[in-house]
Design a protein around this motif. Structure first.
Motif, PDB file in Angstrom:
ATOM      1  N   ALA A 154      12.474  -4.129 -14.577  1.00 41.35           N
ATOM      2  CA  ALA A 154      11.481  -5.278 -14.698  1.00 41.35           C
ATOM      3  C   ALA A 154      10.046  -4.722 -15.067  1.00 41.35           C
ATOM      4  N   LEU A 155       9.872  -3.575 -14.824  1.00 45.23           N
ATOM      5  CA  LEU A 155       8.537  -3.015 -15.306  1.00 45.23           C
ATOM      6  C   LEU A 155       8.512  -2.046 -16.723  1.00 45.23           C
ATOM      7  N   ASN A 156       9.653  -2.250 -17.334  1.00 49.53           N
ATOM      8  CA  ASN A 156       9.451  -1.655 -18.754  1.00 49.53           C
ATOM      9  C   ASN A 156       9.014  -2.433 -19.886  1.00 49.53           C
ATOM     10  N   SER A 157       7.369  -2.506 -19.698  1.00 47.82           N
ATOM     11  CA  SER A 157       6.782  -3.215 -20.778  1.00 47.82           C
ATOM     12  C   SER A 157       5.462  -2.422 -20.713  1.00 47.82           C
ATOM     13  N   ARG A 158       4.737  -2.650 -21.611  1.00 44.29           N
ATOM     14  CA  ARG A 158       3.417  -1.991 -22.019  1.00 44.29           C
ATOM     15  C   ARG A 158       2.222  -2.745 -21.466  1.00 44.29           C
ATOM     16  N   THR A 159       2.423  -3.818 -20.709  1.00 43.32           N
ATOM     17  CA  THR A 159       1.214  -4.739 -20.282  1.00 43.32           C
ATOM     18  C   THR A 159       0.527  -4.022 -19.131  1.00 43.32           C
ATOM     19  N   ARG A 160      -0.452  -4.699 -18.987  1.00 42.20           N
ATOM     20  CA  ARG A 160      -1.484  -3.802 -18.194  1.00 42.20           C
ATOM     21  C   ARG A 160      -1.032  -4.367 -16.492  1.00 42.20           C
ATOM     22  N   THR A 161      -0.183  -5.405 -16.444  1.00 44.70           N
ATOM     23  CA  THR A 161       0.337  -6.075 -15.074  1.00 44.70           C
ATOM     24  C   THR A 161       1.374  -4.716 -14.683  1.00 44.70           C
ATOM     25  N   ALA A 162       2.347  -4.487 -15.599  1.00 45.10           N
ATOM     26  CA  ALA A 162       3.600  -3.663 -15.485  1.00 45.10           C
ATOM     27  C   ALA A 162       2.824  -2.133 -15.130  1.00 45.10           C
ATOM     28  N   ALA A 163       1.797  -2.058 -15.535  1.00 46.25           N
ATOM     29  CA  ALA A 163       1.233  -0.452 -15.317  1.00 46.25           C
ATOM     30  C   ALA A 163       0.855  -0.500 -13.881  1.00 46.25           C
ATOM     31  N   VAL A 164       0.036  -1.523 -13.477  1.00 42.74           N
ATOM     32  CA  VAL A 164      -0.451  -1.711 -12.259  1.00 42.74           C
ATOM     33  C   VAL A 164       0.642  -1.794 -10.903  1.00 42.74           C
ATOM     34  N   LEU A 165       1.786  -2.527 -11.424  1.00 44.58           N
ATOM     35  CA  LEU A 165       2.892  -2.579 -10.452  1.00 44.58           C
ATOM     36  C   LEU A 165       3.502  -1.085 -10.221  1.00 44.58           C
ATOM     37  N   ARG A 166       3.717  -0.459 -11.713  1.00 42.60           N
ATOM     38  CA  ARG A 166       4.372   0.905 -11.457  1.00 42.60           C
ATOM     39  C   ARG A 166       3.467   1.840 -10.507  1.00 42.60           C
ATOM     40  N   THR A 167       1.994   1.715 -10.616  1.00 43.45           N
ATOM     41  CA  THR A 167       1.366   2.532  -9.883  1.00 43.45           C
ATOM     42  C   THR A 167       1.472   2.079  -8.452  1.00 43.45           C
ATOM     43  N   VAL A 168       1.782   0.897  -7.868  1.00 41.18           N
ATOM     44  CA  VAL A 168       1.761   0.233  -6.629  1.00 41.18           C
ATOM     45  C   VAL A 168       3.018   0.774  -6.116  1.00 41.18           C
ATOM     46  N   PHE A 169       4.205   0.855  -6.640  1.00 42.21           N
ATOM     47  CA  PHE A 169       5.644   1.028  -6.280  1.00 42.21           C
ATOM     48  C   PHE A 169       5.632   2.702  -6.287  1.00 42.21           C
ATOM     49  N   PHE A 170       4.984   3.330  -7.086  1.00 41.28           N
ATOM     50  CA  PHE A 170       5.107   4.779  -6.836  1.00 41.28           C
ATOM     51  C   PHE A 170       4.135   5.558  -5.914  1.00 41.28           C
ATOM     52  N   ALA A 171       3.163   4.804  -5.449  1.00 38.94           N
ATOM     53  CA  ALA A 171       2.103   5.160  -4.441  1.00 38.94           C
ATOM     54  C   ALA A 171       2.819   5.512  -3.354  1.00 38.94           C
ATOM     55  N   SER A 172       3.824   4.880  -2.877  1.00 41.39           N
ATOM     56  CA  SER A 172       4.269   5.222  -1.257  1.00 41.39           C
ATOM     57  C   SER A 172       4.988   6.613  -1.590  1.00 41.39           C
ATOM     58  N   SER A 173       5.240   7.208  -2.557  1.00 42.24           N
ATOM     59  CA  SER A 173       5.851   8.380  -2.798  1.00 42.24           C
ATOM     60  C   SER A 173       5.237   9.636  -2.691  1.00 42.24           C
ATOM     61  N   VAL A 174       3.720   9.225  -2.518  1.00 42.59           N
ATOM     62  CA  VAL A 174       2.737  10.492  -2.405  1.00 42.59           C
ATOM     63  C   VAL A 174       2.428  10.502  -0.974  1.00 42.59           C
ATOM     64  N   LEU A 175       2.722   9.500   0.105  1.00 46.44           N
ATOM     65  CA  LEU A 175       2.470   9.765   1.431  1.00 46.44           C
ATOM     66  C   LEU A 175       3.408  10.766   2.105  1.00 46.44           C
ATOM     67  N   SER A 176       3.004  11.113   3.124  1.00 43.81           N
ATOM     68  CA  SER A 176       3.598  12.152   3.938  1.00 43.81           C
ATOM     69  C   SER A 176       4.260  11.693   5.126  1.00 43.81           C
ATOM     70  N   VAL A 177       5.455  12.199   5.566  1.00 41.39           N
ATOM     71  CA  VAL A 177       6.230  11.466   6.270  1.00 41.39           C
ATOM     72  C   VAL A 177       5.717  10.958   7.707  1.00 41.39           C
ATOM     73  N   THR A 178       4.769  11.613   8.132  1.00 43.42           N
ATOM     74  CA  THR A 178       3.918  11.214   9.107  1.00 43.42           C
ATOM     75  C   THR A 178       3.197   9.930   9.014  1.00 43.42           C
ATOM     76  N   ILE A 179       2.568   9.682   7.738  1.00 48.49           N
ATOM     77  CA  ILE A 179       1.939   8.508   7.503  1.00 48.49           C
ATOM     78  C   ILE A 179       3.134   7.329   7.430  1.00 48.49           C
ATOM     79  N   VAL A 180       4.094   7.649   6.777  1.00 52.69           N
ATOM     80  CA  VAL A 180       5.202   6.568   6.406  1.00 52.69           C
ATOM     81  C   VAL A 180       5.806   6.157   7.866  1.00 52.69           C
ATOM     82  N   THR A 181       6.197   7.207   8.666  1.00 56.13           N
ATOM     83  CA  THR A 181       6.626   6.808   9.872  1.00 56.13           C
ATOM     84  C   THR A 181       5.623   5.877  10.720  1.00 56.13           C
ATOM     85  N   LEU A 182       4.488   6.252  10.755  1.00 59.51           N
ATOM     86  CA  LEU A 182       3.557   5.554  11.479  1.00 59.51           C
ATOM     87  C   LEU A 182       3.501   4.067  10.954  1.00 59.51           C
TER      88      LEU A 182
END
Length: 310
Positions: free
Chosen positions: A111-139
């Motif tokens: 769905a996000l395999n495009s070079r549009t600005r919207t796709a770039a923002v959505l890729r960042t949003v979906f990837f952002a959760s991966s940088v959180l610690s397990v403590t924040i995720v469980t909270l």
């Protein structure tokens, strides 16, 4: 006379031999570049593995290695119903998360395999959760699932319904932990699939469009074969990662209710650092290592055979 001596066969062979030695000498020195990696590999992987096997054969605690007991710790594990329950919980969790992470990650990448600005923002949003610690995720997800005033309870309250007790229902607690884990870990599979999709030449899709191939046929006969190895990589990585479930179960449910959400790593933690039975914890960790190795190898071999038959 001097010229004849210089031109003799023995004198001509000496520089040639020196040149051969000079060519071969750097090959040995190149091993010095690998030496730091080998030192770290042995210190952090090989030595702990051997030490864990040795420890699993002893009656050990936090203060001494104790006495040699052979396979007595493994026999204790075999007779422990909670350990078998922890194995079942871990496999159930892997079945809940690994297919979902692979499929959802692939869908997001498509769905996000495009070079549009919207796709770039959505890729960042979906990837952002991966940088959180397990403590924040469980909270975050405890706030969602907590009964009475949690987000899920509030949404159900709008419709006059009672929310499911995700964190206290034995049938739903592992599903709740799996949902939190999928939300947390979805970024890595998505980015791996995106990287693979962007390596597919566009000329192939143009040729398929000229042949009037629809989206499903294009996906089945072009996209999937092109990302087959990446799909196997994602599945193997997620199997290895999800078998090591610990933080989510520890912080969200502490293994309850009635040990239905206790994974193997939590069992190892409690045996080694709560009951101070290091020998039993080491034996359980070796069993976990073997299970991860078998599961990853089976998945790799099955995928490889399917690829060769196709």
């Amino acid at each position: 006379m001097a010229d004849a001596a210089l031109s003799s066969p023995a004198n001509r062979a000496a520089p040639a031999k020196a040149r051969v030695q000079n060519v071969q000498a750097p090959l040995w020195r190149n091993g010095l570049f690998v030496l730091p990696f080998l030192v770290v590999f042995v210190a952090l992987l090989v030595v702990p593995l051997v030490w864990g096997i040795w420890l699993s054969l002893h009656k050990a605690d936090a203060f001494s290695s104790g006495r040699f007991v052979g396979f007595a710790n493994y026999v204790r594990l075999y007779n422990d119903k909670i350990f078998w329950q922890a194995i079942g919980n871990t496999f159930y969790f892997v079945l809940l998360t690994v297919p979902a992470l692979a499929v959802i990650g692939l869908m997001l990448a498509l769905a996000l395999n495009s070079r549009t600005r919207t796709a770039a923002v959505l890729r960042t949003v979906f990837f952002a959760s991966s940088v959180l610690s397990v403590t924040i995720v469980t909270l975050i997800w405890r706030i969602v699932f907590v009964p009475g005033f949690g987000l899920l309870a509030t949404v159900y309250g709008w419709f006059g319904a009672a929310p499911p007790a995700f964190l206290s229902d034995p049938d739903l607690v592992m599903i709740a932990i799996a949902i939190a884990t999928i939300w947390w870990c979805i970024g890595l599979p998505m980015m791996l699939f995106l990287s693979a999709l962007q390596q597919i030449p566009g000329d192939i899709y143009e040729a398929a469009a000229l042949d009037n191939a629809n989206r499903w046929r294009t996906f089945r006969y072009i996209t999937l074969p092109s990302i087959k190895r990446t799909f196997v990589l994602v599945v193997v990585i997620q199997i290895v990662l999800q078998f090591q479930l610990f933080g989510q179960a520890k912080l969200m449910t502490n293994g309850g209710p009635n040990n239905v959400s206790k994974p193997m790593v939590l069992y190892i933690y409690e045996a080694a650092f709560t009951k101070w039975d290091l020998g039993l914890g080491a034996a359980a960790s070796e069993v976990l290592f073997v299970l991860i190795l078998i599961a990853a190898m089976v998945q790799f071999l099955v995928s490889r055979r399917k690829g060769e038959s196709a």
